[in-house]
Scaffold this motif. Structure first.
Motif, mmCIF file in Angstrom:
data_model
loop_
_atom_site.group_PDB
_atom_site.id
_atom_site.type_symbol
_atom_site.label_atom_id
_atom_site.label_comp_id
_atom_site.label_asym_id
_atom_site.label_seq_id
_atom_site.Cartn_x
_atom_site.Cartn_y
_atom_site.Cartn_z
ATOM 1 N N SER A 53 0.854 -1.196 0.000
ATOM 2 C CA SER A 53 0.000 0.000 0.000
ATOM 3 C C SER A 53 0.885 1.239 0.000
ATOM 4 C CB SER A 53 -0.915 0.037 1.233
ATOM 5 O OG SER A 53 -0.155 0.312 2.391
ATOM 6 N N ALA A 54 0.281 2.370 -0.331
ATOM 7 C CA ALA A 54 1.016 3.636 -0.228
ATOM 8 C C ALA A 54 1.291 3.964 1.232
ATOM 9 C CB ALA A 54 0.214 4.758 -0.881
ATOM 10 N N THR A 79 -5.478 16.151 3.509
ATOM 11 C CA THR A 79 -4.953 14.914 2.931
ATOM 12 C C THR A 79 -5.610 13.743 3.618
ATOM 13 O OG1 THR A 79 -2.953 13.651 2.394
ATOM 14 C CG2 THR A 79 -3.001 14.731 4.551
ATOM 15 N N PHE A 80 -5.362 12.546 3.071
ATOM 16 C CA PHE A 80 -5.800 11.339 3.754
ATOM 17 C C PHE A 80 -4.914 11.127 4.989
ATOM 18 C CE2 PHE A 80 -5.929 6.582 3.995
ATOM 19 C CZ PHE A 80 -7.218 6.526 4.467
ATOM 20 N N ALA A 82 -3.251 8.896 6.180
ATOM 21 C CA ALA A 82 -2.001 8.130 6.053
ATOM 22 C C ALA A 82 -0.772 9.033 5.917
ATOM 23 C CB ALA A 82 -2.080 7.181 4.855
ATOM 24 N N VAL A 131 1.703 16.892 -0.315
ATOM 25 C CA VAL A 131 0.760 15.971 -0.969
ATOM 26 C C VAL A 131 0.254 16.638 -2.243
ATOM 27 C CG1 VAL A 131 -1.430 14.729 -0.714
ATOM 28 C CG2 VAL A 131 0.059 15.052 1.282
ATOM 29 N N SER A 159 0.211 10.025 -4.121
ATOM 30 C CA SER A 159 -0.853 9.008 -4.228
ATOM 31 C C SER A 159 -1.870 9.352 -5.308
ATOM 32 C CB SER A 159 -1.584 8.867 -2.894
ATOM 33 O OG SER A 159 -0.756 8.286 -1.927
ATOM 34 N N HIS A 160 -2.073 10.659 -5.548
ATOM 35 C CA HIS A 160 -3.076 11.096 -6.530
ATOM 36 C C HIS A 160 -2.453 11.387 -7.893
ATOM 37 C CE1 HIS A 160 -5.678 13.069 -3.092
ATOM 38 N NE2 HIS A 160 -5.401 11.796 -2.875
ATOM 39 N N HIS A 185 -4.415 2.021 -5.099
ATOM 40 C CA HIS A 185 -5.777 1.699 -4.664
ATOM 41 C C HIS A 185 -6.717 1.900 -5.868
ATOM 42 C CE1 HIS A 185 -9.699 2.426 -2.764
ATOM 43 N NE2 HIS A 185 -9.239 1.722 -1.749
ATOM 44 N N LYS A 188 -7.517 5.270 -7.402
ATOM 45 C CA LYS A 188 -6.409 6.098 -7.870
ATOM 46 C C LYS A 188 -6.208 5.914 -9.385
ATOM 47 C CE LYS A 188 -6.020 7.244 -3.552
ATOM 48 N NZ LYS A 188 -5.060 6.898 -2.518
ATOM 49 N N GLU A 194 -4.868 -3.408 -3.974
ATOM 50 C CA GLU A 194 -4.127 -2.644 -2.976
ATOM 51 C C GLU A 194 -2.697 -2.573 -3.487
ATOM 52 O OE1 GLU A 194 -5.250 -1.172 -0.296
ATOM 53 O OE2 GLU A 194 -7.116 -2.190 0.240
ATOM 54 N N GLY A 195 -1.988 -1.522 -3.153
ATOM 55 C CA GLY A 195 -0.588 -1.472 -3.549
ATOM 56 C C GLY A 195 -0.035 -0.067 -3.498
HETATM 57 C C1 LIG Z 1 -4.945 6.880 -0.968
HETATM 58 C C2 LIG Z 1 -3.979 7.738 -0.261
HETATM 59 C C3 LIG Z 1 -3.005 7.242 0.612
HETATM 60 C C4 LIG Z 1 -2.951 5.814 1.038
HETATM 61 O O1 LIG Z 1 -2.934 4.950 -0.013
HETATM 62 P P1 LIG Z 1 -3.115 3.381 0.241
HETATM 63 O O2 LIG Z 1 -2.492 2.775 -0.982
HETATM 64 O O3 LIG Z 1 -4.588 3.153 0.335
HETATM 65 O O4 LIG Z 1 -2.401 3.033 1.490
HETATM 66 C C5 LIG Z 1 -2.080 8.123 1.146
HETATM 67 N N1 LIG Z 1 -2.129 9.431 0.867
HETATM 68 C C6 LIG Z 1 -3.063 9.947 0.062
HETATM 69 C C7 LIG Z 1 -3.044 11.416 -0.223
HETATM 70 C C8 LIG Z 1 -4.030 9.127 -0.512
HETATM 71 O O5 LIG Z 1 -4.980 9.646 -1.283
#
Ligand SMILES: *Cc1c(COP(=O)(O)O)cnc(C)c1O
Length: 386
Positions: A53-54, A79-80, A82, A131, A159-160, A185, A188, A194-195
């Motif tokens: 995953s990211a 942001t998400f 994560a 981000v 991620s985007h 994901h 995306k 997942e990845g």
């Molecule tokens: C989707 C996303 C993540 C996490 O990605 P995963 O692959 O689901 O772990 C992290 N940061 C941003 C900005 C995201 O949109």
């Protein structure tokens, strides 16, 4: 329901995954390195590490950069979660830098002001995570210049943003950062179910991320503390995790990467069509910086609330009721009860607060039709007039 995003799976993707199922390796075979090389070559990075995953990619990037308990990691509140959690995984403190009111990305001016204050307080960040929101790259040149002056590392959360460009070069080439991470994901731009992936031009960082994604175990004599006991020998030289990507996921990724440019072109064409269709409405459309070619993961509109009789929530609910799968990216991370519970006094972050009460992500994905877009337009017109 028209979803806000969705994957595109073609027969050749299915075939690629089936081939792996019939092969000798379901994990730790030739497909993961092939996917890594495909992405690294495409974006112009030296090293690429595929992971599950990211989120895992962010974690191993922080570990490889040596983030510790006594350190600070800064990111954007929009942001998400994560992007911030990776700092907490390492026990570091997390703080937030306000966004630019036009691009909604981490604002370099706000960053500089915060760095000046942090320097006086002796609390400079070790890592900053910009981000690329919606796929639009941050002002990386300005953030990089600040990193040189204040001595922090940069992890680009892209991620985007795979397939997008900054100053004409693919995001991920690492010219302004230590590590770039991508998410695969399904919502995306390209997917492996997942990845994620971490890319860098620094061999030492790549070696360390490689260790952390697989238990801290190595078979590389250069990384061992002594000579091998025999051909079976390996050493655990750090505390790592099992963050490996499977061969099935990598095969799907290789197949999807063939259509990366096409996806981003389609997303840009649809976004431009939205720009025209929605120009007359009392909303702010996503502004694009001239240095940026966005991956266009998301299309975010902002309601001009002073021109409307309806509330943000009412518009959102009515769009959902009309079958438009709208979403909100994102709830400011520092609002989350977990981040509130940490006892940190966050800055006012006024641009982020205003964004949150106005923003709505409307559907955008490469297989979306013009009819779908017209449906979104009609539903928006109705809900804004209500
Ligand atoms: C989707 C996303 C993540 C996490 O990605 P995963 O692959 O689901 O772990 C992290 N940061 C941003 C900005 C995201 O949109």
């Amino acid at each position: 329901m028209i979803p806000y995003g969705r994957q595109d799976i073609q027969p050749q993707d299915v075939e690629a995954v089936i081939e792996v199922l019939k092969s000798d390796f379901l994990t730790q075979g030739p497909m993961v390195p092939r996917f890594e090389k495909t992405v690294a070559d495409k974006v112009g990075a030296e090293y690429a590490l595929a992971v599950n995953s990211a989120t895992s990619a962010l974690h191993i990037a922080c570990l490889a950069l040596g983030l510790k308990h006594s350190d600070w990691l800064w990111t954007t509140p929009i942001t998400f979660v994560a992007s911030a959690n990776c700092g907490r995984y390492c026990g570091a403190q997390v703080d937030f830098v306000d966004i630019d009111p036009d691009t909604y990305n981490l604002c370099p001016k706000a960053l500089e002001a915060k760095l000046i204050r942090a320097e006086q307080a002796g609390k400079l960040p070790k890592i900053v995570v910009p981000v690329h929101l919606c796929g639009q790259p941050c002002d990386m040149q300005a953030i990089h210049a600040l990193s040189q002056r204040y001595g922090f590392h940069i992890i680009e959360d892209a991620s985007h943003a795979i397939g997008g460009k900054y100053q004409g070069n693919y995001i991920g080439d690492g010219r302004y950062s230590d590590v770039t991470i991508f998410s695969f994901h399904p919502v995306k731009i390209v997917t492996t179910a997942e990845g994620g992936m971490a890319l860098t031009n620094n061999k030492q960082l790549a070696d360390r991320m490689d260790l952390f994604r697989s238990h801290g175990i190595t078979r590389d004599p250069d990384l061992m503390t002594k000579e091998a006991d025999g051909p079976w020998y390996y050493q655990q030289v750090a505390l790592g995790y099992n963050y490996r990507m499977t061969e099935l996921q990598a095969a799907l990724g290789v197949s999807q990467m063939e259509r990366l440019d096409e996806y981003v072109e389609k997303r840009n064409a649809l976004a431009q069509r939205y720009d025209e269709l929605l120009a007359h409405l009392p909303i702010q459309l996503p502004e694009q910086h001239p240095d940026s070619y966005s991956g266009r993961h998301l299309y975010v509109i902002r309601l001009a609330l002073n021109k409307l009789k309806v509330s943000h929530r009412a518009v959102f609910e009515q769009l959902r009721e009309s079958g438009i799968g709208v979403n909100l990216h994102y709830i400011p991370v520092h609002h989350q009860p977990y981040y509130q519970s940490l006892g940190i006094e966050y800055d006012a972050l006024e641009n982020a607060e205003r964004y949150y009460v106005e923003a709505i992500s409307i559907p955008l994905y490469p297989t979306m039709t013009h009819d779908d877009q017209n449906d979104v337009l009609n539903a928006l017109e109705r809900s804004l007039a209500a």
